[in-house]
Design an enzyme around this catalytic site. Structure first.
Site, mmCIF file in Angstrom:
data_model
loop_
_atom_site.group_PDB
_atom_site.id
_atom_site.type_symbol
_atom_site.label_atom_id
_atom_site.label_comp_id
_atom_site.label_asym_id
_atom_site.label_seq_id
_atom_site.Cartn_x
_atom_site.Cartn_y
_atom_site.Cartn_z
ATOM 1 N N SER A 67 24.931 -3.579 14.069
ATOM 2 C CA SER A 67 24.596 -2.341 13.363
ATOM 3 C C SER A 67 24.702 -2.503 11.848
ATOM 4 O O SER A 67 25.403 -3.384 11.333
ATOM 5 C CB SER A 67 25.521 -1.219 13.823
ATOM 6 O OG SER A 67 25.417 -1.072 15.214
HETATM 7 N N1 SAM Z 1 27.860 -1.953 17.074
HETATM 8 C C1 SAM Z 1 27.348 -3.202 17.578
HETATM 9 C C2 SAM Z 1 27.542 -4.285 16.545
HETATM 10 O O1 SAM Z 1 27.933 -3.964 15.422
HETATM 11 O O2 SAM Z 1 27.250 -5.435 16.834
HETATM 12 C C3 SAM Z 1 25.881 -3.116 17.881
HETATM 13 C C4 SAM Z 1 25.541 -2.273 19.036
HETATM 14 S S1 SAM Z 1 23.815 -2.370 19.401
HETATM 15 C C5 SAM Z 1 23.161 -1.292 18.219
HETATM 16 C C6 SAM Z 1 23.794 -1.459 20.909
HETATM 17 C C7 SAM Z 1 24.324 -2.246 22.096
HETATM 18 O O3 SAM Z 1 24.319 -1.389 23.231
HETATM 19 C C8 SAM Z 1 23.497 -3.453 22.475
HETATM 20 O O4 SAM Z 1 24.302 -4.587 22.495
HETATM 21 C C9 SAM Z 1 22.980 -3.136 23.870
HETATM 22 O O5 SAM Z 1 22.844 -4.266 24.697
HETATM 23 C C10 SAM Z 1 24.062 -2.200 24.358
HETATM 24 N N2 SAM Z 1 23.664 -1.322 25.464
HETATM 25 C C11 SAM Z 1 22.531 -0.614 25.639
HETATM 26 N N3 SAM Z 1 22.597 0.091 26.789
HETATM 27 C C12 SAM Z 1 23.800 -0.183 27.348
HETATM 28 C C13 SAM Z 1 24.456 0.230 28.532
HETATM 29 N N4 SAM Z 1 23.899 1.093 29.393
HETATM 30 N N5 SAM Z 1 25.685 -0.247 28.773
HETATM 31 C C14 SAM Z 1 26.280 -1.117 27.926
HETATM 32 N N6 SAM Z 1 25.720 -1.542 26.789
HETATM 33 C C15 SAM Z 1 24.489 -1.087 26.504
#
Ligand code: SAM
Length: 220
Positions: A67
């Protein structure tokens, strides 16, 4: 965890902190200390290490992103994390936000659920390098929360939901806070509190864009 930052990153980190403060995305000293100590270059792909202190999301794997610093700062500040708390994070990604939460809870605990095995491994390796040991990264569908360790003092969802999965509220403590980006093509960041009267909205700010929350109760 207190780590001396390498000289070559110090100016870039200082410039980023100045930018976040000037734009009011960073106002809290504890969060500043967390962003200074949990160095973002430890959580990006090797190929992007020179961009680690840009105020931008960066691609990691599986079409996901680490992010944007301004967003991580805003979400962390709104979440009002206290020492000793137990936090659920849905969407571990690189583990950077996870590590910031881990720093702020001190002897508290973070449970972070990630859907992609490659990212679970990436985040676990990143956290291990920094000797962070109050975090459990779990491979699962986080749209179901993580009932095994509930209830939580705080819940953070780091991917866009059309609607916050209602069972996450069941896993939140009374007076607990939940933050999530809610919406379709563009999302509002919403901060909600569970009270004896029900769920109330504390804050709401529009114009965010996150990758979608996948899984059973993810985006439709
Ligand atoms: N805050 C994190 C960082 O700084 O690296 C980034 C998060 S990224 C924007 C969103 C994450 O949510 C991704 O890694 C994605 O694979 C995960 N994601 C999406 N749907 C999900 C689910 N149902 N359960 C778990 N993780 C999920």
């Amino acid at each position: 965890m207190k780590k001396q930052i390498e000289k070559k990153y110090q100016t870039q980190l200082d410039n980023l902190i100045t930018l976040l403060k000037n734009t009011k995305f960073l106002t809290n000293e504890n969060v500043e200390s967390a962003i200074r100590n949990v160095q973002r270059h430890d959580f990006v792909l090797m190929s992007d290490v020179d961009k680690a202190y840009y105020n931008e999301p960066l691609a990691i794997m599986k079409n996901q992103t680490i992010s944007q610093p301004a967003v991580v700062s805003r979400m962390t500040e709104w979440l009002d994390v206290k020492k000793g708390q137990k936090i659920l994070e849905v969407g571990t990604g690189s583990g950077w936000q996870t590590a910031i939460l881990s720093y702020l809870v001190g002897d508290g605990t973070i449970f972070s659920v990630e859907l992609h095995p490659e990212l679970v491994e990436f985040a676990q390796n990143n956290l291990k390098k920094l000797d962070i040991n109050n975090v459990n990264v779990i491979l699962n569908d986080g749209s179901l929360g993580y009932p095994d360790a509930a209830p939580y003092d705080r819940i953070i969802i780091t991917a866009a939901c059309s609607k916050i999965p209602s069972l996450l509220f069941d896993q939140l403590n009374q007076n607990g806070l939940l933050i999530a980006p809610v919406g379709n093509s563009s999302q509002s960041l919403v901060l909600l509190k569970k009270t004896s009267q029900g769920i109330i909205e504390i804050k709401n700010e529009s114009n965010y864009v996150f990758v979608p929350l996948l899984g059973k109760f993810g985006k439709r």
